[in-house]
Structure formats: structure tokens, C-alpha cells
Design a protein around this motif. Structure first.
Motif, PDB file in Angstrom:
ATOM      1  N   UNK A 265      32.977  49.310  42.248  1.00  0.00           N
ATOM      2  CA  UNK A 265      33.284  50.878  42.083  1.00  0.00           C
ATOM      3  C   UNK A 265      34.232  50.708  41.188  1.00  0.00           C
ATOM      4  N   UNK A 266      35.848  49.064  40.040  1.00  0.00           N
ATOM      5  CA  UNK A 266      36.263  49.322  39.981  1.00  0.00           C
ATOM      6  C   UNK A 266      35.664  50.143  38.867  1.00  0.00           C
ATOM      7  N   UNK A 267      34.993  49.926  37.884  1.00  0.00           N
ATOM      8  CA  UNK A 267      34.780  49.493  36.660  1.00  0.00           C
ATOM      9  C   UNK A 267      34.306  50.978  35.920  1.00  0.00           C
ATOM     10  N   UNK A 268      34.222  52.193  36.143  1.00  0.00           N
ATOM     11  CA  UNK A 268      34.696  53.058  35.643  1.00  0.00           C
ATOM     12  C   UNK A 268      36.310  53.416  35.342  1.00  0.00           C
ATOM     13  N   UNK A 269      37.041  53.002  36.775  1.00  0.00           N
ATOM     14  CA  UNK A 269      39.185  52.644  35.952  1.00  0.00           C
ATOM     15  C   UNK A 269      38.623  52.282  34.760  1.00  0.00           C
ATOM     16  N   UNK A 270      37.697  50.469  34.548  1.00  0.00           N
ATOM     17  CA  UNK A 270      38.623  49.808  33.317  1.00  0.00           C
ATOM     18  C   UNK A 270      37.831  50.444  32.554  1.00  0.00           C
ATOM     19  N   UNK A 271      36.879  51.433  31.921  1.00  0.00           N
ATOM     20  CA  UNK A 271      36.498  51.961  30.987  1.00  0.00           C
ATOM     21  C   UNK A 271      37.120  53.066  30.636  1.00  0.00           C
ATOM     22  N   UNK A 272      37.636  53.812  31.894  1.00  0.00           N
ATOM     23  CA  UNK A 272      39.236  54.694  30.947  1.00  0.00           C
ATOM     24  C   UNK A 272      39.868  54.360  30.064  1.00  0.00           C
ATOM     25  N   UNK A 273      40.829  53.250  31.247  1.00  0.00           N
ATOM     26  CA  UNK A 273      41.478  52.630  30.996  1.00  0.00           C
ATOM     27  C   UNK A 273      41.389  52.105  29.616  1.00  0.00           C
ATOM     28  N   UNK A 274      40.703  50.964  29.512  1.00  0.00           N
ATOM     29  CA  UNK A 274      40.648  49.944  28.290  1.00  0.00           C
ATOM     30  C   UNK A 274      39.097  50.691  27.400  1.00  0.00           C
ATOM     31  N   UNK A 275      39.096  52.275  27.263  1.00  0.00           N
ATOM     32  CA  UNK A 275      37.835  52.756  27.209  1.00  0.00           C
ATOM     33  C   UNK A 275      37.018  52.076  26.750  1.00  0.00           C
ATOM     34  N   UNK A 276      35.000  52.246  26.159  1.00  0.00           N
ATOM     35  CA  UNK A 276      33.861  52.264  26.054  1.00  0.00           C
ATOM     36  C   UNK A 276      33.523  51.066  25.332  1.00  0.00           C
ATOM     37  N   UNK A 277      34.842  50.263  24.639  1.00  0.00           N
ATOM     38  CA  UNK A 277      34.371  49.927  23.305  1.00  0.00           C
ATOM     39  C   UNK A 277      33.972  48.072  24.195  1.00  0.00           C
ATOM     40  N   UNK A 278      33.584  47.376  23.013  1.00  0.00           N
ATOM     41  CA  UNK A 278      33.557  45.672  24.595  1.00  0.00           C
ATOM     42  C   UNK A 278      34.448  45.094  25.171  1.00  0.00           C
ATOM     43  N   UNK A 279      36.370  45.326  25.135  1.00  0.00           N
ATOM     44  CA  UNK A 279      36.827  45.227  25.089  1.00  0.00           C
ATOM     45  C   UNK A 279      37.480  46.124  26.913  1.00  0.00           C
ATOM     46  N   UNK A 280      37.081  46.946  27.078  1.00  0.00           N
ATOM     47  CA  UNK A 280      36.299  46.720  28.431  1.00  0.00           C
ATOM     48  C   UNK A 280      35.606  46.490  28.942  1.00  0.00           C
ATOM     49  N   UNK A 281      34.341  46.600  28.953  1.00  0.00           N
ATOM     50  CA  UNK A 281      33.219  45.028  28.691  1.00  0.00           C
ATOM     51  C   UNK A 281      33.904  43.735  29.875  1.00  0.00           C
ATOM     52  N   UNK A 282      34.694  43.688  28.423  1.00  0.00           N
ATOM     53  CA  UNK A 282      35.252  41.947  28.658  1.00  0.00           C
ATOM     54  C   UNK A 282      36.412  42.174  29.463  1.00  0.00           C
ATOM     55  N   UNK A 283      36.920  43.612  30.048  1.00  0.00           N
ATOM     56  CA  UNK A 283      38.041  43.012  30.794  1.00  0.00           C
ATOM     57  C   UNK A 283      37.254  42.587  32.154  1.00  0.00           C
ATOM     58  N   UNK A 284      35.962  43.918  32.352  1.00  0.00           N
ATOM     59  CA  UNK A 284      35.164  44.210  33.855  1.00  0.00           C
ATOM     60  C   UNK A 284      34.937  42.240  33.925  1.00  0.00           C
ATOM     61  N   UNK A 285      34.008  42.494  32.957  1.00  0.00           N
ATOM     62  CA  UNK A 285      33.402  40.561  33.388  1.00  0.00           C
ATOM     63  C   UNK A 285      34.158  39.643  33.795  1.00  0.00           C
ATOM     64  N   UNK A 286      35.919  39.312  33.146  1.00  0.00           N
ATOM     65  CA  UNK A 286      36.858  38.935  33.434  1.00  0.00           C
ATOM     66  C   UNK A 286      37.458  38.715  34.447  1.00  0.00           C
ATOM     67  N   UNK A 287      37.629  40.304  34.795  1.00  0.00           N
ATOM     68  CA  UNK A 287      37.478  40.243  35.938  1.00  0.00           C
ATOM     69  C   UNK A 287      37.535  39.585  37.300  1.00  0.00           C
ATOM     70  N   UNK A 288      35.806  39.956  37.482  1.00  0.00           N
ATOM     71  CA  UNK A 288      34.932  39.748  38.041  1.00  0.00           C
ATOM     72  C   UNK A 288      35.504  38.672  37.833  1.00  0.00           C
ATOM     73  N   UNK A 289      35.083  37.298  37.411  1.00  0.00           N
ATOM     74  CA  UNK A 289      35.129  35.946  37.672  1.00  0.00           C
ATOM     75  C   UNK A 289      36.218  35.346  38.018  1.00  0.00           C
ATOM     76  N   UNK A 290      37.302  36.320  37.466  1.00  0.00           N
ATOM     77  CA  UNK A 290      38.987  35.502  37.612  1.00  0.00           C
ATOM     78  C   UNK A 290      38.801  35.706  39.301  1.00  0.00           C
ATOM     79  N   UNK A 291      38.870  36.574  39.618  1.00  0.00           N
ATOM     80  CA  UNK A 291      39.473  36.355  41.191  1.00  0.00           C
ATOM     81  C   UNK A 291      38.804  35.163  41.919  1.00  0.00           C
TER      82      UNK A 291
END
Lengths: 537, 297
Positions: free
Chosen positions: A389-415
Motif C-alpha cells: 500500500x505504500x509502494x506508490x509513496x516510495x515511487x513518489x519519493x524515489x522516482x519511477x526508475x529502478x531505484x524506487x523499485x529497489x527501495x520497495x523490494x528492499x524495504x519489504x524484505x528488510x523488516x
């Protein structure tokens, strides 16, 4: 470093006046303040972050709208929660009664768990039409695995003398299930249901992403499309708070029924197999073949049973033909695989980064327990957020490129990794820690030599479970926002009714998830064998 | 509850119908091929009706395996076990067999009362609240009917487990190191109480134990087993009168029998290197953690 106080209870003596909840509260307040300041200064006007005060104002302003949407989503989530968990309990019961069925049930459950939920959405939409059918189904699919696996473990987590007692009166598996296993597994069931609460909410929202008329998921899509930053954040906060409330409520109810805290569980341990290596390979291959056959059979039978139109309900043969048997098959394969490669090129690094950082963070918290006590409750809370549900936020925050995706996947694995490893590190037997204390071994030494081997199974359990989650996160982000990879390909096919392509994507993604899960399980076996053989039974 | 007391009010033996157990030429192997372990090889044992037999031997000699096969919990690789000519399964279902486990095996969510009643439930018998209350009194747990196992001491838990064993009116009582997990003081106390309970109840009995005094005080015959693969190396009758009592612990007969058992086991010698048990595997650096809890339970 004076080892004994440092290793065992040093920090407790240093901060005798501060109870745990105070440290946690201080941590949360500091986090909110930092957020507010950053949003109002550094990132002001950048369409990335809304300050907490803005979010509160927005929720207050749209209370009626959000309230209606929340009720819709909550209802779908609740129905899915009930159906999914009831199915899980039923399946676990079957597996417990028929020992031979257990591995098959587990394997099939994993395959279904690996289905890319996003892509299932549009197919379910066509089947159910408008209404909450798809949301409920997706919520049920999202919860049943995390309930089934702890239950299967819980059924077995009894001293061998308890089933022996039942057997000594000549009674079989059914009586054992009724009198012993069912009651003994309640803490495990609670742990599963706790994780299921946010998962159900997430499933319902993903279902709404793919063409519902009402609900928080629909509002999310509208907010992203209009670049409504405060609105996107407001919905994410509502989703998060609701999920945490469900998590806490189930934990509270569970505590009333089972004395002591429910165990934290992520996945079943791999079933030990003491047979010879050659034999193990043969049975392994047989198991894979059997699972595949049964899965394909179920797929085909379900579609036939509900008499679904072949235009959108593709059979196994359709997918096979599309990928291998038609003149265009080469191009079709090329299209799916290149999109898949694009997705994996960010998913894999994000996944690995999440694992590594989660592991290191847990180790740091172990070395500096005060920091750990402040951060762990937050991490547990964040784990229960429907991160998608927060994926859109991260895309907003880090852009639509690979970096945003990296953050989303990373966060989801991190916690989940952080929470699991932190728990695992604390699992080290007290006597071993005492032994290191006696020899005045330092904190780092104790960590590396004693605690980390103890935490390895927890780490790998988290790593296995994170594979399908990472794929899901990546595809959802692509579907909603980035316009790249196989997620986007599926979004396109869904809107252009290219159902052969859509089903092929689903099959390929499922296979990739299952293969990833299996790969992690193999690495787990190897590493445990090498560094912590006592952890393998 | 059927009455098969061994003695009448005056302490005279009573004729009752109790089962004979035969273990005939039993072999038991565990594991496959390379890792195969032969636990028992051509093992014979007969439990005479209404007697208590004690099975002693070094760790891993298969004595618990013998008990488990009689209880119907394990199956012999070859050879057979019969209870009055019938296989164990059929007899168990009538509640005629009761097993006492080393760890008491009380379900933590049930009260003492409910744990004892569970045996009758499993055996398909009626609730018999009065009988359960009597048993609780007999084992000295009056006042703890509603207590949960976690609130009891180790000795009290074993008392509850013994009451549960007796609840179905079994004709065959199988005791698998019943006091192996309690402290020495409690064990001595229970060693004096158990013979009384058993004599009053009446049953054919098998006691598996490591303790020589326990074996001698409780049993009519002590069967000594060799290290793996387990065979019978001595059968030593215990000519102590019944009912047994604490004073017998100091009698000349008791000490002589205990000496003979120790002799047969090969303990109590001054020279080192008597191989009582296989060399233990080296301890791993870190004790095994139960994976069952996902490593984080």
C-alpha cells in the motif's frame, strides 16, 4: 569492554529508570518529529513527502470519504480473512490426519502462495464481475499460507509422549488431533492469524487496484494519478493503522487463550530426510513431478468445474501452445522473458540488499541493546504494514526508475528479516552466552561465534518467505507506477484482453517464485550443514 | 472399575484374572542400511500374570523399546508380542493397558482432574467422577483437583500421571522410567508409594528403570539386559514379601538382591573401562535449537 556486564545485562543497569514502553514512545516521537521537519524543510514542495501534520489534516478533511472506503475494504478483508484462514485450518487438519498428504499440501500451498496476486486480480475481475469477489479472493489467498505453515509446525510441536499417550489407548491420528494437537497449536495459530491481519488488508487493496468501484485501493489509484501527495500518504497511514490494530487485537485475544507470548514463525523448517542422498534426489524429483501434475490438474479442473469461458480462462494447454507450439511462440517467449529479466534485474538486488541490511541491523541492535529496544517494536509494527500500500509513496519519493523499485523490494524484505534475525539472536541458549561471559569474550565475539549460528534458521526462514513477497512487491510497483517489467506487461495485457499473454506471465512468475524459494532452501541446507550442523535435525 | 486387587483385607493373595504377556524372538532394527542400528536381537520375555517385572540395563540397550512394543507404540521388525494371545492394539482399545511416561505427559491446558478423566475418555469409558476423585485422594493430590500441571511439582505430576494410568482399570501396567525426571528425594518417596498403589489395584506390570533399588523394591523379578543389541543376561527373582514397605529397604534380602543385580550389570567394579554405554558423541559447540519453532519461537 567488560565482557560480562556488556554481554548480558549491561544496558539494563545503565538505564534503570526507563521502562521499555517509554523508550519505544520516545523512539516513535523522535521519528515523527524528524519526519515533520524533513517534510517541511528539505523536501518541501518536492511532491514526495507529506508532513505528519498535513496527513492528519487531510484525514480529518476527508473523514467521510475515507471512512466509507475503509468500511468497504475492511469488509472484503474480513471476509477474505475468514475464508482464507478457514481453508488453512482445514488443509492443516487434512495434512495432520494423512501424513502422506502433508508434503503435497505444503507444496501446492507454496505454488498458490507464489501466484502473482496482481495478475490474478484482472482474471478474477472477469470471473466475478463488479463487486467484492476479487478482493475477497485475493485477501483469502494472501492469508492462508501464513496460517497454514505455522499450524503445521504447531501440530508437530508437542512432546512425543503426548501422541504416545493417545496411541497407548489404541486411538489414532484423529483423536490425537482433537485431544492433543489442536489445542497445542493455538499459540502457533495466533502467530499466523496475526500476520494474516495485515496480509488480508493488503490482499483486499491489491484486489481494488485492479478495477473495483469503491475502497481504499481505488482512492489510492486516484491519488497517484492526480499526484495528490497528502492523499496518498493519508490512505497509507489509514491502511497501516488499521493493519496494526488488527495485528495487536489478534495478539491480545491470542494471549487470553494461550498463556505466554505466541511464537514468531515465518516458515516451516525443511522436513528432515535421513535417507541416502541418491534416494533423496529421486524422491525430490518425484515430489516436484507430482506437485506439478496435481497443480496443473487442479488448474484445469477448477476452470472446467466453474465452466469458465476459454476466452479469458486459459487452460494449461493454451499457455503451453502460446509459449511453445505456435509460429509466434518464439516472439511470445521473448516478450515475456525480456520483461521478466527487467523485473528481476531490480528485484534480485533489492531482495539481497534487504536481507543483508536486515541481518546487519539485527546484529547492531544486539550489540547496542538500548537502540534495539527503541527500534524493535517499531520494526514489528512496520512489518505489519501492508507495504504494497505504500509502494506508490516510495515511487513518489524515489522516482519511477529502478531505484524506487529497489527501495520497495528492499524495504519489504528488510523488516521481516530484521524481526526474525533479532528474535533468532535472542534464541541463543543462556548457558552458551554465560559460557562466553565466563571467558570474558567480547560482545562481537559472542555475536559471531555463538549468536549468529543460532539465528541462521530464523534468517533463512525469513529469506524463503520473502521471495514471493519480493516478486509481489516488484510487480505491484511496476503495475501501478513504473511502467516497466513484467508487472507492466501484465497490466497492459489485462487492459487489452490479451489473456494468453497474461496467463503465461502468471505461470512464469509463479515458477520463478517457486524456484527462488527452492534455491534459498538449497542455500539454507548448505550453509546450515557447513556452519551450524546442529541446527539440522 | 473391575476389582483385581492382588490381596484381600488380611493381606492374603487373591486369585484374579490378569494377562500374561509374551515377547517372543523379537528383533528390532532402526534406520536403513549404513546407519542401521540393531536394538534388539532374538529377545524373549514373559510377564507372568499379576507380577511386576523390572527391566534394567545400560542406556540404549532397548529396554524402552521392549516396553513400547508391548504398549503397541512400536512394531517389532520380526517376532511378535502378545497379550493373552492377542496383539496389543485390540487390547489397548478396551483401556486394559496403561503406560506411565518419564515426563508424566500431562496436557498443560487440562486440570489434574481433566487429565485423569482423559484416559477414560480415550478408552471410551464413562466419566466416573467419583472414581477420579478417589484416585486423586489415593495418590495424595486431594485439594489439587483443579490445579494445572504447571502449578505442580515434578513429583505431584508423576502422582497425577499414575492416577491417570489407574483410571481405566487396566490389567496391564507399563511404567517407562516413571520417576526418571524427578529428584532423588521425591523418587525415594514414590518408590515406597507405588508398590502399595499397584498391589491395591492389581495388574500385570513392567517397569523399565535405571535404578537398582527401585527395581528391587517394586518388582517380583528383575530382568537384566546386555548392551545393544539387547539380550536377557540375568533373571533375578526378588523374594521380598508383599505388600512391600519401607522397612524392607534395609533388609538383608533387599541388599543381597540389589548386589546380584549390580553384579549382573557389571557396575560397582573398581577397574575402569567397563563399557556400560557406547562412547558419547562429542558435544557440538552450540546445543541444538528446536527448529520446530521456525528458529524464533
Amino acid at each position: 569492554m567488560t565482557a560480562i556486564t556488556e554481554g548480558a545485562s549491561g544496558s539494563r543497569q545503565r538505564f534503570p529508570a526507563l521502562p521499555g514502553w517509554a523508550i519505544t514512545t520516545a523512539g516513535i516521537v523522535a521519528f515523527l518529529l524528524l519526519w515533520e521537519v524533513v517534510a517541511r524543510t528539505l523536501l518541501a514542495g518536492s511532491y514526495i513527502i507529506a508532513a505528519p501534520s498535513e496527513i492528519v489534516a487531510r484525514i480529518d478533511e476527508g473523514a467521510a470519504l475515507y471512512g466509507r472506503a475503509l468500511r468497504t475494504t475492511l469488509w472484503a478483508a474480513l471476509l477474505g480473512f475468514l475464508i482464507g484462514n478457514a481453508t488453512a485450518i482445514l488443509l492443516a487438519g487434512v495434512a495432520s490426519l494423512a501424513a502422506r498428504a502433508e508434503r503435497l499440501v505444503q507444496a501446492l500451498a507454496l505454488v498458490v502462495f507464489c501466484l502473482p496476486l496482481v495478475a490474478t486480480g484482472p482474471i478474477l475481475r472477469v470471473i466475478f464481475g463488479p463487486g467484492i469477489g476479487p478482493q475477497v479472493t485475493l485477501a483469502a489467498l494472501a492469508v492462508y499460507y501464513t496460517t497454514l505453515i505455522p499450524l503445521l509446525v504447531g501440530f508437530k510441536a508437542v512432546p512425543s509422549s503426548w501422541p504416545d499417550l493417545v496411541a497407548s489407548y489404541g486411538r489414532g491420528r484423529f483423536q490425537t488431533l482433537i485431544h492433543v494437537r489442536a489445542r497445542a497449536s493455538i499459540p502457533y495459530l495466533v502467530a499466523g492469524l496475526q500476520i494474516a491481519a495485515p496480509a488480508a488488508f493488503l490482499g483486499a487493496m491489491v484486489g481494488e487496484f485492479t478495477g473495483a468501484e469503491r475502497g481504499l485501493g481505488v482512492l489510492t489509484i486516484q491519488a497517484i494519478r492526480t499526484l495528490d501527495v497528502a492523499g496518498t500518504w493519508a490512505i497509507a497511514v489509514i491502511a497501516t493503522v488499521t493493519s496494526i490494530a488488527g495485528y495487536v487485537a489478534i495478539g491480545w485475544v491470542g494471549k487470553r487463550f494461550s498463556h505466554g507470548a505466541p511464537p514468531v514463525l515465518l516458515a516451516a523448517p525443511p522436513t528432515p530426510d535421513r535417507s541416502a542422498p541418491g534416494r533423496r534426489i529421486v524422491t525430490g524429483v518425484l515430489a516436484v513431478v507430482l506437485t506439478t501434475v496435481v497443480a496443473i490438474g487442479l488448474w484445469w479442473a477448477l476452470l472446467e468445474l466453474f465452466d469458465l469461458h476459454p476466452f479469458f480462462a486459459k487452460r494449461p494447454s493454451d499457455v503451453w501452445n502460446y509459449l511453445f507450439n505456435l509460429p509466434a511462440s518464439g516472439a511470445n517467449r521473448e516478450r515475456v522473458l525480456s520483461a521478466l529479466a527487467e523485473t528481476l534485474s531490480v528485484t534480485v538486488p533489492g531482495y539481497i540488499a534487504g536481507l543483508v541490511i536486515g541481518f546487519l541491523a539485527a546484529c547492531l541492535f544486539e550489540l547496542y541493546p538500548a537502540a534495539g529496544r527503541a527500534a524493535t517494536p517499531i520494526a514489528i509494527a512496520l512489518r505489519s504494514i501492508p507495504i504494497i500500500a505504500t509502494a506508490p509513496l516510495i515511487v513518489l519519493a524515489f522516482g519511477r526508475g529502478a531505484f524506487g523499485m529497489l527501495i520497495i523490494v528492499g524495504t519489504l524484505t528488510f523488516f521481516p528479516t530484521l524481526v526474525a534475525v533479532a528474535q533468532g539472536l535472542r534464541q541463543t541458549p543462556g548457558q552458551v552466552v554465560d559460557l562466553f561471559g565466563v571467558y570474558r569474550a567480547g560482545g562481537v565475539r559472542t555475536l559471531v561465534t555463538a549468536r549468529i549460528p543460532s539465528a541462521l534458521p530464523a534468517f533463512f526462514a525469513a529469506a524463503r518467505m520473502a521471495v514471493p513477497a519480493a516478486v509481489l512487491a516488484a510487480t505491484v510497483a511496476e503495475w501501478l507506477a513504473t511502467g516497466t517489467g513484467i508487472g507492466n506487461l501484465m497490466a497492459l495485457t489485462a487492459s487489452t484482453s490479451a489473456y494468453n499473454l497474461l496467463w503465461s506471465c502468471v505461470v512464469v512468475l509463479t515458477l520463478v517464485s517457486v524456484a527462488g524459494y527452492g534455491l534459498v532452501a538449497l542455500v539454507e541446507r548448505y550453509v546450515l550443514h557447513r556452519f551450524a550442523p546442529e541446527q539440522l535435525r | 472399575m473391575p476389582d483385581h486387587r492382588l490381596f484381600d483385607a488380611e493381606g492374603r493373595p487373591r486369585p484374579v484374572s490378569l494377562p500374561e504377556v509374551r515377547v517372543a524372538d523379537v528383533t528390532k532394527r532402526f534406520g536403513r542400511r549404513k546407519s542401521e542400528v540393531v536394538a534388539l536381537d532374538g529377545f524373549d520375555l514373559t510377564l507372568a500374570p499379576g507380577t511386576m517385572t523390572a527391566l534394567v540395563g545400560p542406556s540404549g540397550c532397548g529396554k524402552s523399546t521392549v516396553l513400547r512394543m508391548i504398549a503397541g507404540l512400536d512394531r517389532a521388525t520380526s517376532g511378535g508380542v502378545t497379550i493373552d494371545g492377542q496383539p496389543p492394539g485390540a487390547v489397548n482399545r478396551r483401556g486394559e493397558v496403561a503406560v506411565a511416561f518419564q515426563d508424566a505427559a500431562l496436557l498443560p491446558w487440562r486440570t489434574v482432574e481433566a487429565n485423569i478423566a482423559l484416559a477414560r475418555q480415550l478408552a471410551g469409558q464413562d466419566r466416573a467422577d467419583e472414581l477420579v476423585a478417589n484416585l486423586i485422594m489415593m495418590v495424595g493430590l486431594a485439594g489439587f483437583e483443579r490445579a494445572r500441571p504447571a502449578e505442580l511439582s515434578g513429583g505431584m505430576r508423576q502422582r497425577a500421571a499414575i492416577a491417570r494410568c489407574l483410571a481405566t482399570g487396566p490389567r496391564l501396567l507399563l511404567l517407562d522410567e516413571p520417576f526418571g525426571a524427578v529428584d532423588e528425594l521425591t523418587r525415594r518417596r514414590l518408590n515406597i508409594e507405588l508398590p502399595r498403589l499397584w498391589e491395591e489395584h492389581g495388574a500385570t506390570g513392567l517397569l523399565v528403570t535405571h535404578s537398582i533399588p527401585e527395581a528391587v523394591l517394586l518388582a517380583d523379578e528383575v530382568v537384566v539386559m546386555s548392551p545393544r543389541p539387547g539380550r536377557v543376561i540375568a533373571r533375578i527373582p526378588v523374594p521380598l514379601s508383599r505388600p512391600r514397605n519401607a522397612a524392607q529397604l534395609k533388609s538383608q534380602t533387599f541388599l543381597e538382591v540389589a548386589d546380584r543385580v549390580a553384579e549382573a550389570l557389571g557396575v560397582d567394579r573398581d577397574e575402569p573401562g567397563v563399557p556400560l554405554q557406547p562412547a558419547a558423541a562429542p558435544m557440538p559447540a552450540i546445543p541444538r535449537i528446536k527448529l520446530a519453532a521456525g528458529g524464533a519461537g
